[in-house]
Scaffold this motif. Structure first.
Motif, PDB file in Angstrom:
ATOM      1  N   ILE A 290      -2.221   8.116   9.635  1.00 47.07           N
ATOM      2  CA  ILE A 290      -1.468   7.060   8.950  1.00 47.07           C
ATOM      3  C   ILE A 290      -0.469   6.429   9.919  1.00 47.07           C
ATOM      4  CG2 ILE A 290       0.231   6.571   7.136  1.00 47.07           C
ATOM      5  CD1 ILE A 290      -1.176   8.840   5.498  1.00 47.07           C
ATOM      6  N   LEU A 291       0.253   7.274  10.648  1.00 42.19           N
ATOM      7  CA  LEU A 291       1.223   6.750  11.619  1.00 42.19           C
ATOM      8  C   LEU A 291       0.542   5.907  12.697  1.00 42.19           C
ATOM      9  CD1 LEU A 291       3.611   9.828  11.973  1.00 42.19           C
ATOM     10  CD2 LEU A 291       4.121   7.628  10.870  1.00 42.19           C
ATOM     11  N   LEU A 292      -0.613   6.363  13.156  1.00 39.96           N
ATOM     12  CA  LEU A 292      -1.366   5.575  14.141  1.00 39.96           C
ATOM     13  C   LEU A 292      -1.833   4.253  13.538  1.00 39.96           C
ATOM     14  CD1 LEU A 292      -3.484   8.324  15.944  1.00 39.96           C
ATOM     15  CD2 LEU A 292      -1.666   6.911  16.952  1.00 39.96           C
ATOM     16  N   GLY A 293      -2.292   4.304  12.299  1.00 35.91           N
ATOM     17  CA  GLY A 293      -2.725   3.073  11.625  1.00 35.91           C
ATOM     18  C   GLY A 293      -1.601   2.063  11.523  1.00 35.91           C
ATOM     19  N   VAL A 294      -0.403   2.536  11.180  1.00 28.27           N
ATOM     20  CA  VAL A 294       0.763   1.648  11.106  1.00 28.27           C
ATOM     21  C   VAL A 294       1.072   1.083  12.490  1.00 28.27           C
ATOM     22  CG1 VAL A 294       3.251   1.596  10.670  1.00 28.27           C
ATOM     23  CG2 VAL A 294       1.728   2.739   9.047  1.00 28.27           C
ATOM     24  N   ARG A 295       1.033   1.937  13.484  1.00 27.88           N
ATOM     25  CA  ARG A 295       1.310   1.493  14.855  1.00 27.88           C
ATOM     26  C   ARG A 295       0.302   0.431  15.305  1.00 27.88           C
ATOM     27  NH1 ARG A 295       1.448   5.306  20.236  1.00 27.88           N
ATOM     28  NH2 ARG A 295       2.342   3.744  21.594  1.00 27.88           N
TER      29      ARG A 295
ATOM     30  N   HIS B 145      -6.571  -0.239  13.346  1.00 27.98           N
ATOM     31  CA  HIS B 145      -5.830   0.043  12.113  1.00 27.98           C
ATOM     32  C   HIS B 145      -6.803   0.426  10.997  1.00 27.98           C
ATOM     33  CE1 HIS B 145      -3.272  -0.497   8.597  1.00 27.98           C
ATOM     34  NE2 HIS B 145      -4.165  -1.361   8.139  1.00 27.98           N
ATOM     35  N   ARG B 146      -7.822  -0.388  10.837  1.00 26.38           N
ATOM     36  CA  ARG B 146      -8.819  -0.133   9.795  1.00 26.38           C
ATOM     37  C   ARG B 146      -9.477   1.237   9.996  1.00 26.38           C
ATOM     38  NH1 ARG B 146     -13.349  -4.420   7.952  1.00 26.38           N
ATOM     39  NH2 ARG B 146     -11.880  -4.786   6.271  1.00 26.38           N
ATOM     40  N   ALA B 147      -9.819   1.546  11.238  1.00 21.66           N
ATOM     41  CA  ALA B 147     -10.449   2.839  11.536  1.00 21.66           C
ATOM     42  C   ALA B 147      -9.518   3.993  11.154  1.00 21.66           C
ATOM     43  CB  ALA B 147     -10.827   2.918  13.015  1.00 21.66           C
ATOM     44  N   MET B 148      -8.252   3.885  11.512  1.00 25.75           N
ATOM     45  CA  MET B 148      -7.306   4.972  11.202  1.00 25.75           C
ATOM     46  C   MET B 148      -7.075   5.108   9.700  1.00 25.75           C
ATOM     47  SD  MET B 148      -6.420   6.743  13.768  1.00 25.75           S
ATOM     48  CE  MET B 148      -8.116   6.548  14.284  1.00 25.75           C
TER      49      MET B 148
ATOM     50  N   SER C 193      -4.125 -12.095   1.476  1.00 29.72           N
ATOM     51  CA  SER C 193      -4.191 -11.252   0.276  1.00 29.72           C
ATOM     52  C   SER C 193      -2.926 -10.398   0.152  1.00 29.72           C
ATOM     53  CB  SER C 193      -5.424 -10.343   0.367  1.00 29.72           C
ATOM     54  OG  SER C 193      -5.164  -9.288   1.275  1.00 29.72           O
ATOM     55  N   PRO C 194      -2.784  -9.679  -0.950  1.00 28.61           N
ATOM     56  CA  PRO C 194      -1.621  -8.785  -1.105  1.00 28.61           C
ATOM     57  C   PRO C 194      -1.725  -7.502  -0.268  1.00 28.61           C
ATOM     58  CG  PRO C 194      -2.698  -9.214  -3.228  1.00 28.61           C
ATOM     59  CD  PRO C 194      -3.561  -9.807  -2.164  1.00 28.61           C
ATOM     60  N   HIS C 195      -2.789  -7.367   0.508  1.00 27.63           N
ATOM     61  CA  HIS C 195      -3.021  -6.128   1.252  1.00 27.63           C
ATOM     62  C   HIS C 195      -1.838  -5.743   2.130  1.00 27.63           C
ATOM     63  CE1 HIS C 195      -5.195  -3.014   3.457  1.00 27.63           C
ATOM     64  NE2 HIS C 195      -4.660  -3.530   4.557  1.00 27.63           N
ATOM     65  N   ARG C 196      -1.291  -6.671   2.832  1.00 27.19           N
ATOM     66  CA  ARG C 196      -0.203  -6.375   3.767  1.00 27.19           C
ATOM     67  C   ARG C 196       1.019  -5.813   3.038  1.00 27.19           C
ATOM     68  NH1 ARG C 196       1.874 -10.777   8.155  1.00 27.19           N
ATOM     69  NH2 ARG C 196       2.912  -9.300   9.531  1.00 27.19           N
ATOM     70  N   ARG C 197       1.435  -6.486   1.981  1.00 24.72           N
ATOM     71  CA  ARG C 197       2.624  -6.079   1.230  1.00 24.72           C
ATOM     72  C   ARG C 197       2.389  -4.749   0.509  1.00 24.72           C
ATOM     73  NH1 ARG C 197       2.970  -7.788  -3.799  1.00 24.72           N
ATOM     74  NH2 ARG C 197       1.781  -9.650  -3.289  1.00 24.72           N
ATOM     75  N   VAL C 198       1.281  -4.642  -0.186  1.00 22.74           N
ATOM     76  CA  VAL C 198       0.972  -3.421  -0.932  1.00 22.74           C
ATOM     77  C   VAL C 198       0.646  -2.279   0.025  1.00 22.74           C
ATOM     78  CG1 VAL C 198      -0.557  -2.399  -2.672  1.00 22.74           C
ATOM     79  CG2 VAL C 198       0.206  -4.761  -2.925  1.00 22.74           C
ATOM     80  N   GLY C 199       0.009  -2.602   1.140  1.00 20.38           N
ATOM     81  CA  GLY C 199      -0.333  -1.590   2.140  1.00 20.38           C
ATOM     82  C   GLY C 199       0.886  -0.903   2.723  1.00 20.38           C
ATOM     83  N   ARG C 200       1.948  -1.654   2.922  1.00 28.42           N
ATOM     84  CA  ARG C 200       3.193  -1.037   3.421  1.00 28.42           C
ATOM     85  C   ARG C 200       3.718   0.005   2.437  1.00 28.42           C
ATOM     86  NH1 ARG C 200       6.218  -6.461   5.503  1.00 28.42           N
ATOM     87  NH2 ARG C 200       5.173  -6.563   7.516  1.00 28.42           N
ATOM     88  N   ILE C 201       3.687  -0.343   1.173  1.00 24.49           N
ATOM     89  CA  ILE C 201       4.144   0.591   0.137  1.00 24.49           C
ATOM     90  C   ILE C 201       3.214   1.800   0.097  1.00 24.49           C
ATOM     91  CG2 ILE C 201       4.470   0.890  -2.353  1.00 24.49           C
ATOM     92  CD1 ILE C 201       5.137  -2.189  -2.390  1.00 24.49           C
ATOM     93  N   ALA C 202       1.921   1.535   0.107  1.00 30.12           N
ATOM     94  CA  ALA C 202       0.933   2.620   0.039  1.00 30.12           C
ATOM     95  C   ALA C 202       1.092   3.583   1.206  1.00 30.12           C
ATOM     96  CB  ALA C 202      -0.481   2.033   0.019  1.00 30.12           C
ATOM     97  N   ALA C 203       1.189   3.044   2.413  1.00 36.82           N
ATOM     98  CA  ALA C 203       1.303   3.905   3.599  1.00 36.82           C
ATOM     99  C   ALA C 203       2.580   4.731   3.547  1.00 36.82           C
ATOM    100  CB  ALA C 203       1.257   3.064   4.872  1.00 36.82           C
ATOM    101  N   SER C 204       3.675   4.124   3.133  1.00 34.07           N
ATOM    102  CA  SER C 204       4.954   4.848   3.068  1.00 34.07           C
ATOM    103  C   SER C 204       4.899   5.989   2.058  1.00 34.07           C
ATOM    104  CB  SER C 204       6.086   3.890   2.696  1.00 34.07           C
ATOM    105  OG  SER C 204       6.225   2.887   3.662  1.00 34.07           O
ATOM    106  N   LEU C 205       4.429   5.682   0.867  1.00 31.14           N
ATOM    107  CA  LEU C 205       4.369   6.717  -0.177  1.00 31.14           C
ATOM    108  C   LEU C 205       3.362   7.812   0.182  1.00 31.14           C
ATOM    109  CD1 LEU C 205       4.534   4.539  -3.416  1.00 31.14           C
ATOM    110  CD2 LEU C 205       6.392   5.738  -2.257  1.00 31.14           C
TER     111      LEU C 205
END
Length: 186
Positions: free
Chosen positions: A63-68, A78-81, A155-167
């Motif tokens: 997850i951390l690598l995907g965010v990076r 990112h997609r792969a991670m 799409s909302p992916h970026r905004r929702v993805g930040r929340i998803a990755a954090s949680l």
């Protein structure tokens, strides 16, 4: 009539979330009988918490690598991670459900004060985040896999993805804290 997943992301998210949460609650509440699953040798069942801790730790890293990677604009990496993180989560969940159905939940072996003021609050937050994460993760994943990369930006992916990755990250970390309290410290 052709049904396209892209046009039904919200409905698919709800359906997948209901099925997933029903499986988790069914296992934890003992609705799914242990006799419905083949029984692995005891050493395999006993190893599941340790395997799951390793899977959780690996997921934290991916997850951390995907965010990076996404911060660097490396969309494919990112997609792969994120897909590896999902696979690790699915493996974790299948092992967890299997063990819970066969053995039930683990009893905390430590002192009552630690149980009451450290273990239970940590476990409660971990469980709450895990439950909240499921629909958010499905939604984020479905938005990402049903659109070309160029369309994901709108799409909302970026905004929702930040929340998803954090949680998701916090849930995995707290899951490892629960593991340490159950199997390492006590």
């Amino acid at each position: 009539m052709v049904l396209r997943a892209r046009d039904h992301v919200l409905g698919l998210t709800v359906a997948l979330s209901v099925v997933s949460l029903a499986a988790v609650f069914g296992a934890v509440l003992g609705v799914i009988p242990g006799s419905s699953l083949p029984r692995a040798p005891a050493f395999v069942v006993d190893a599941i918490p340790h395997v799951n801790a390793a899977l959780s730790t690996a997921a934290i890293v991916t997850i951390l690598l995907g965010v990076r990677f996404i911060r660097r604009g490396e969309v494919r990496r990112h997609r792969a991670m994120m897909l590896v993180s999902l696979a690790l989560f699915v493996a974790f969940l299948l092992f967890y459900l299997y063990r819970i159905v066969l053995e039930g939940t683990a009893e905390f072996p430590g002192p009552d004060a630690i149980y009451q003021f450290v273990y239970l609050p940590t476990l409660a937050i971990h469980i709450l985040l895990a439950i909240v994460c499921i629909p958010i993760l499905y939604y984020t994943l479905l938005v990402a896999v049903t659109r070309p990369i160029a369309a994901i930006r709108a799409s909302p992916h970026r905004r929702v993805g930040r929340i998803a990755a954090s949680l998701w990250l916090i849930s995995f970390v707290l899951g490892n804290v629960v593991y340490v309290l159950l199997y390492v410290v006590y």
